[in-house]
Design a protein around this motif. Structure first.
Motif, PDB file in Angstrom:
ATOM      1  N   ASN A  71       0.832  -1.211   0.000  1.00  0.00           N
ATOM      2  CA  ASN A  71       0.000   0.000   0.000  1.00  0.00           C
ATOM      3  C   ASN A  71       0.865   1.260   0.000  1.00  0.00           C
ATOM      4  O   ASN A  71       0.568   2.230  -0.692  1.00  0.00           O
ATOM      5  N   VAL A  72       1.935   1.236   0.802  1.00  0.00           N
ATOM      6  CA  VAL A  72       2.869   2.366   0.876  1.00  0.00           C
ATOM      7  C   VAL A  72       4.290   1.820   0.888  1.00  0.00           C
ATOM      8  O   VAL A  72       4.605   0.882   1.630  1.00  0.00           O
ATOM      9  N   TRP A  73       5.144   2.413   0.069  1.00  0.00           N
ATOM     10  CA  TRP A  73       6.557   2.007  -0.026  1.00  0.00           C
ATOM     11  C   TRP A  73       7.403   3.255   0.196  1.00  0.00           C
ATOM     12  O   TRP A  73       7.395   4.176  -0.599  1.00  0.00           O
ATOM     13  N   GLU A  74       8.141   3.279   1.305  1.00  0.00           N
ATOM     14  CA  GLU A  74       8.996   4.415   1.619  1.00  0.00           C
ATOM     15  C   GLU A  74      10.466   4.011   1.440  1.00  0.00           C
ATOM     16  O   GLU A  74      10.877   2.940   1.902  1.00  0.00           O
ATOM     17  N   VAL A  75      11.230   4.878   0.804  1.00  0.00           N
ATOM     18  CA  VAL A  75      12.644   4.603   0.534  1.00  0.00           C
ATOM     19  C   VAL A  75      13.511   5.585   1.316  1.00  0.00           C
ATOM     20  O   VAL A  75      13.346   6.798   1.196  1.00  0.00           O
ATOM     21  N   TYR A  76      14.424   5.036   2.120  1.00  0.00           N
ATOM     22  CA  TYR A  76      15.368   5.836   2.915  1.00  0.00           C
ATOM     23  C   TYR A  76      16.779   5.551   2.404  1.00  0.00           C
ATOM     24  O   TYR A  76      17.629   5.038   3.119  1.00  0.00           O
ATOM     25  N   ASP A  77      17.042   5.891   1.154  1.00  0.00           N
ATOM     26  CA  ASP A  77      18.339   5.569   0.564  1.00  0.00           C
ATOM     27  C   ASP A  77      19.450   6.526   0.983  1.00  0.00           C
ATOM     28  O   ASP A  77      20.626   6.292   0.678  1.00  0.00           O
ATOM     29  N   LYS A  78      19.116   7.615   1.689  1.00  0.00           N
ATOM     30  CA  LYS A  78      20.125   8.542   2.192  1.00  0.00           C
ATOM     31  C   LYS A  78      20.500   8.254   3.642  1.00  0.00           C
ATOM     32  O   LYS A  78      21.383   8.911   4.201  1.00  0.00           O
ATOM     33  N   PHE A  83      17.508   1.700   3.677  1.00  0.00           N
ATOM     34  CA  PHE A  83      16.465   0.690   3.797  1.00  0.00           C
ATOM     35  C   PHE A  83      15.190   1.168   3.128  1.00  0.00           C
ATOM     36  O   PHE A  83      14.990   2.362   2.885  1.00  0.00           O
ATOM     37  N   SER A  84      14.327   0.197   2.833  1.00  0.00           N
ATOM     38  CA  SER A  84      12.969   0.466   2.388  1.00  0.00           C
ATOM     39  C   SER A  84      12.020   0.046   3.501  1.00  0.00           C
ATOM     40  O   SER A  84      12.289  -0.914   4.225  1.00  0.00           O
ATOM     41  N   TYR A  85      10.908   0.748   3.610  1.00  0.00           N
ATOM     42  CA  TYR A  85       9.961   0.518   4.700  1.00  0.00           C
ATOM     43  C   TYR A  85       8.559   0.388   4.110  1.00  0.00           C
ATOM     44  O   TYR A  85       8.156   1.187   3.262  1.00  0.00           O
ATOM     45  N   PHE A  86       7.850  -0.640   4.555  1.00  0.00           N
ATOM     46  CA  PHE A  86       6.483  -0.901   4.090  1.00  0.00           C
ATOM     47  C   PHE A  86       5.564  -0.862   5.314  1.00  0.00           C
ATOM     48  O   PHE A  86       5.352  -1.882   5.966  1.00  0.00           O
ATOM     49  N   PRO A  87       5.018   0.306   5.654  1.00  0.00           N
ATOM     50  CA  PRO A  87       4.307   0.464   6.929  1.00  0.00           C
ATOM     51  C   PRO A  87       2.847   0.036   6.921  1.00  0.00           C
ATOM     52  O   PRO A  87       2.254  -0.116   7.983  1.00  0.00           O
ATOM     53  N   GLU A  88       2.250  -0.159   5.742  1.00  0.00           N
ATOM     54  CA  GLU A  88       0.808  -0.379   5.683  1.00  0.00           C
ATOM     55  C   GLU A  88       0.438  -1.614   4.859  1.00  0.00           C
ATOM     56  O   GLU A  88      -0.398  -1.560   3.969  1.00  0.00           O
ATOM     57  N   GLY A  89       1.060  -2.725   5.164  1.00  0.00           N
ATOM     58  CA  GLY A  89       0.741  -3.964   4.459  1.00  0.00           C
ATOM     59  C   GLY A  89       1.806  -4.331   3.451  1.00  0.00           C
ATOM     60  O   GLY A  89       2.349  -3.472   2.752  1.00  0.00           O
TER      61      GLY A  89
END
Length: 208
Positions: A71-78, A83-89
């Motif tokens: 549902n949501v894909w967050e990228v913390y490449d800095k 890492f990538s984070y998938f907080p909602e499924g």
């Protein structure tokens, strides 16, 4: 003469109005807005990219091996540790070389530490392998470098009439060769079949 005087007066008034406007503009620009908040970008807590309703195929060694739906894909490449984070499924399929689905993973939340090639999968984790064996836990780790899946949390495994429960788990990433470290409260039907692929291994020295 009178008309010329009127024109000169209008010019003077226009010049005065323009001067007042410029002065007010300079004064307003010079004032600091005390309501503004000075925000700094924190790469550890602020993603560099956010994608909604993401569906992506991922290759490994030149072959498509994974499908991710989130549902949501967050990228913390800095971040210091990207890492990538998938907080909602989170939903993942793993394919073999012939694009058969080897395993599926469903969870509430997931982290993918890209440099380490390490996944942390948490919250109502439900895994199924291609033999139909089902694994349920609150948290699992998947180390792609060692091709292992493991956990120190409570886990339940269903394999037909066979049910296993316990704490601590280790498996290959295909989820076909696995063991529970501290099994208990399981259902072990009597079977004459020899152990084969997908067999569950118990650790008798740690049974409670």
């Amino acid at each position: 003469m009178k008309k010329q005087l009127e024109i000169d007066m209008l010019k003077c008034m226009a010049t005065a109005v323009f001067a007042v406007v410029v002065f007010l503009f300079i004064v307003s620009c010079g004032k600091k807005d005390e309501n503004l908040i000075n925000m700094k970008f924190d790469p550890e807590t602020m993603p560099s990219m956010v994608t909604d309703s993401a569906v992506q195929l991922i290759s490994d060694s030149g072959r498509t091996r994974y499908k991710i739906v989130a549902n949501v894909w967050e990228v913390y490449d800095k971040a210091k540790e990207p890492f990538s984070y998938f907080p909602e499924g989170f939903y993942l399929e793993r394919f073999d070389e012939k694009f058969n689905v080897e395993a599926t993973i469903i969870a509430d939340t997931a982290w993918n530490y890209t440099a380490k090639k390490l996944w942390r999968i948490k919250g109502h984790v439900d895994i199924k392998n291609m033999q139909g064996h089902e694994f349920k836990s609150d948290e699992l780790f998947w180390d792609q470098k060692t091709a292992k899946i493991y956990s120190d949390k409570y886990i339940e495994i269903k394999r037909g009439a066979l049910e296993l429960k316990g704490y601590g788990f280790e498996s290959n990433q295909e989820m076909t060769d696995y063991r529970i470290m501290r099994p208990h409260d399981g259902k072990l039907p009597f079977e004459d079949e020899p152990a084969g692929p997908g067999s569950a291994q118990l650790q008798p020295d740690t049974i409670q």
